[in-house]
Design a protein around this motif. Structure first.
Motif, PDB file in Angstrom:
ATOM      1  N   LYS A 109      -3.365   4.070  -4.389  1.00  0.00           N
ATOM      2  CA  LYS A 109      -3.893   4.831  -5.543  1.00  0.00           C
ATOM      3  C   LYS A 109      -3.735   6.334  -5.376  1.00  0.00           C
ATOM      4  O   LYS A 109      -3.679   7.075  -6.349  1.00  0.00           O
ATOM      5  CB  LYS A 109      -5.371   4.471  -5.746  1.00  0.00           C
ATOM      6  N   THR A 110      -3.734   6.789  -4.131  1.00  0.00           N
ATOM      7  CA  THR A 110      -3.590   8.224  -3.873  1.00  0.00           C
ATOM      8  C   THR A 110      -2.423   8.439  -2.908  1.00  0.00           C
ATOM      9  O   THR A 110      -1.963   7.497  -2.250  1.00  0.00           O
ATOM     10  CB  THR A 110      -4.870   8.781  -3.206  1.00  0.00           C
ATOM     11  N   GLN A 163       0.834  -1.208   0.000  1.00  0.00           N
ATOM     12  CA  GLN A 163       0.000   0.000   0.000  1.00  0.00           C
ATOM     13  C   GLN A 163       0.868   1.256   0.000  1.00  0.00           C
ATOM     14  O   GLN A 163       0.555   2.236  -0.695  1.00  0.00           O
ATOM     15  CB  GLN A 163      -0.918  -0.006   1.230  1.00  0.00           C
ATOM     16  N   ALA A 164       1.986   1.206   0.734  1.00  0.00           N
ATOM     17  CA  ALA A 164       2.865   2.382   0.810  1.00  0.00           C
ATOM     18  C   ALA A 164       3.479   2.700  -0.554  1.00  0.00           C
ATOM     19  O   ALA A 164       3.690   3.863  -0.896  1.00  0.00           O
ATOM     20  CB  ALA A 164       3.970   2.146   1.839  1.00  0.00           C
ATOM     21  N   SER A 165       3.757   1.669  -1.355  1.00  0.00           N
ATOM     22  CA  SER A 165       4.380   1.984  -2.653  1.00  0.00           C
ATOM     23  C   SER A 165       3.380   2.063  -3.801  1.00  0.00           C
ATOM     24  O   SER A 165       3.620   2.778  -4.770  1.00  0.00           O
ATOM     25  CB  SER A 165       5.505   0.994  -2.994  1.00  0.00           C
ATOM     26  N   GLY A 175      -0.351   3.739   4.206  1.00  0.00           N
ATOM     27  CA  GLY A 175       0.449   2.514   4.096  1.00  0.00           C
ATOM     28  C   GLY A 175       1.761   2.646   4.861  1.00  0.00           C
ATOM     29  O   GLY A 175       2.151   1.737   5.595  1.00  0.00           O
ATOM     30  N   GLU A 176       2.421   3.790   4.723  1.00  0.00           N
ATOM     31  CA  GLU A 176       3.688   4.029   5.444  1.00  0.00           C
ATOM     32  C   GLU A 176       3.478   3.925   6.947  1.00  0.00           C
ATOM     33  O   GLU A 176       4.297   3.353   7.670  1.00  0.00           O
ATOM     34  CB  GLU A 176       4.244   5.422   5.125  1.00  0.00           C
TER      35      GLU A 176
END
Lengths: 236, 236
Positions: free
Chosen positions: A121-122, A116-118, A129-130
Motif C-alpha cells: 500500500k505504501t 507485497q513488493a509490487s 517486500g523487495e
C-alpha cells in the motif's frame, strides 16, 4: 486426448504463473490437452462450476472431473499418469518431503513477498517486500543445493516438482526485472539459482509455454494504470 | 522406536494445532516416537538446525533426517510407513487431489481468517476476520460432503488427511468459542461440520492428544496481556 481415452482440459489465463506450471508439467509428461483461455472479467460457467470455492485458474478437468490449485494438479498428474513421461516428485519419501517443503516455500514465502513488493500500500511496504524477496531467494539458494545435490535442477538431472513450481514464476520475474531495472536471481548473491534460472528458461518445454515478457509488461502497466485510475476516482 | 529400527522424534509445542496434527497422525499409524517440547523463548539447537528456514515446530526427525511443515509431515508418514496402521490419503488419485485441496483450504483460508479474527489490528479488521471464518466454514461444509460422501469423516468411514488437518484446530476453536461466547462449527449454519467436530473430539486418538481447553484459554489470556503490555510500553 492424452492417450488411452483420457480427456484433459485446462482452464487457464495466458499470464498466470500458476497456469504456466501446469502447462509445463503436461508438456513434460507428453500429455495432450485442450486449452481454454478464461476471460477474467467474464468467467465461464465451466470455471465457476469447476472451482466454486476460489473461482480461479488453473483448473484441470480430467474425464469431466475438475482438479484445482496448481500444486495439487501437479501431484495429481504424477499419480493419475504414473507412466507418462517425466515423474515430477522423486521416489524416495524423504526427498519427496523436501521437494514439497520447498514448493510450499515458493508459494508461502516467495510469492507473498513478491506480491507485497509490487502491490504494497505504501512505498515503505513495497521496499520491505523487495527485501523479503531477496531474503527468500537466498534461502531458496540453499533449497536448490539441498534438492539438486549438485546436479542442474531441483529434480536432479531432470526437471522435477520444485523446478516447475519455481520456474512458473520466471516470466514474471523477468518482466519485473525489466520494469524496475533490477536483477532478481542475481549471480552475485544467488549464483546457483541464477544459473538454474538461465537453464530453466532455455528448456524447450519452458520456451514453448512461457508468455512473452513484453506482453507481461504491457499487462502490468495496464493494471497499474487501472489501479491508479481507480484510486484517483475513489478520492474524487 | 516405531518398530523395524526406525527412530522417530517429534519437536513440538503443546498448544500448537500443527503439532497436534502430527501427534494424531502418529497415533493413528501406531508409530511410537520420542516427543520433545520446545521452549519458544529459547529454541533448541536441534530445532534451529532441523528447520533453519522457518525455525518452527512441528519437526519430525526420522532416523536423523528432519521433515518440516505439518502437511508435509502427514504425507511423509503415509509414504514412509505405508503399512503402518491407518493411511491418511485415499488411494484414488482424484480423491487424493480433493483431499489435498481441502487441506490447503484449511491453512490458506480458515487459518488466515481465524488469525485475522483474533489478531486484527483494529476491531473492524477483527470483525471482518470473524465474517471470513463463517464464510470459510460454510465452504468447508461443502468440502465435507464432497470428501465424506455421506460417511462420518472426511476420510469416509475412518479418519483421513483432512480430518487430521482440520481436527488439529478444534481445541483452539473450543477455547476461542469459550472466550468469545460464540459457537463456530454451529449446527444452525454448518450442521454436518458441527456433527463431524463432535465425532472427532470423541475419538480416542484426539482425546489423548488434544490439549486442555482451559490451559489454551490461560495461554491466550497471557499472550493478550503480554501484547497489551507491549503496546502500552510502546506508547509511553
Amino acid at each position: 486426448m492424452a492417450g488411452g481415452g483420457d480427456e484433459l482440459k485446462l482452464l487457464g489465463m495466458w499470464a498466470s504463473p500458476y497456469v504456466l506450471r501446469v502447462k509445463i508439467a503436461l508438456s513434460l509428461k507428453g500429455l495432450s490437452y485442450k486449452y481454454v483461455e478464461e476471460d477474467f472479467k467474464n468467467k465461464s460457467e465451466l470455471l465457476l462450476s469447476s472451482n466454486p470455492v476460489h473461482k480461479k485458474v488453473p483448473v484441470l478437468i480430467h474425464n469431466g472431473k475438475p482438479i484445482c490449485e496448481s500444486q495439487v494438479i501437479l501431484q495429481y498428474l504424477d499419480e493419475a499418469f504414473p507412466d507418462a513421461g517425466a515423474t515430477l516428485l522423486p521416489a524416495d519419501p524423504h526427498e519427496r518431503a523436501v521437494a514439497r517443503f520447498w514448493a510450499a516455500f515458493c508459494d508461502d514465502t516467495i510469492a507473498k513477498a513478491s506480491q507485497q513488493a509490487s502491490s504494497g500500500k505504501t512505498e515503505e511496504e513495497k521496499a520491505e517486500g523487495e527485501k523479503k524477496v531477496v531474503e527468500a531467494l537466498e534461502k531458496m539458494e540453499v533449497g536448490l543445493s539441498e534438492c539438486s545435490k549438485g546436479k542442474p535442477f531441483f529434480g536432479g538431472d531432470t526437471v522435477g516438482y520444485v523446478d516447475v513450481v519455481l520456474g512458473g514464476f520466471l516470466a514474471w520475474v523477468r518482466a519485473g526485472d525489466a520494469m524496475k531495472g533490477v536483477k532478481r536471481f542475481d549471480p552475485a548473491t544467488t549464483p546457483l539459482l541464477a544459473a538454474w534460472a538461465e537453464r530453466f528458461v532455455e528448456l524447450d518445454v519452458a520456451k514453448a509455454a512461457m508468455p512473452e515478457v513484453d506482453k507481461l509488461i504491457e499487462l502490468a502497466m495496464a493494471r497499474m494504470a487501472g489501479a491508479a485510475a481507480a484510486a484517483a476516482a475513489a478520492t474524487n
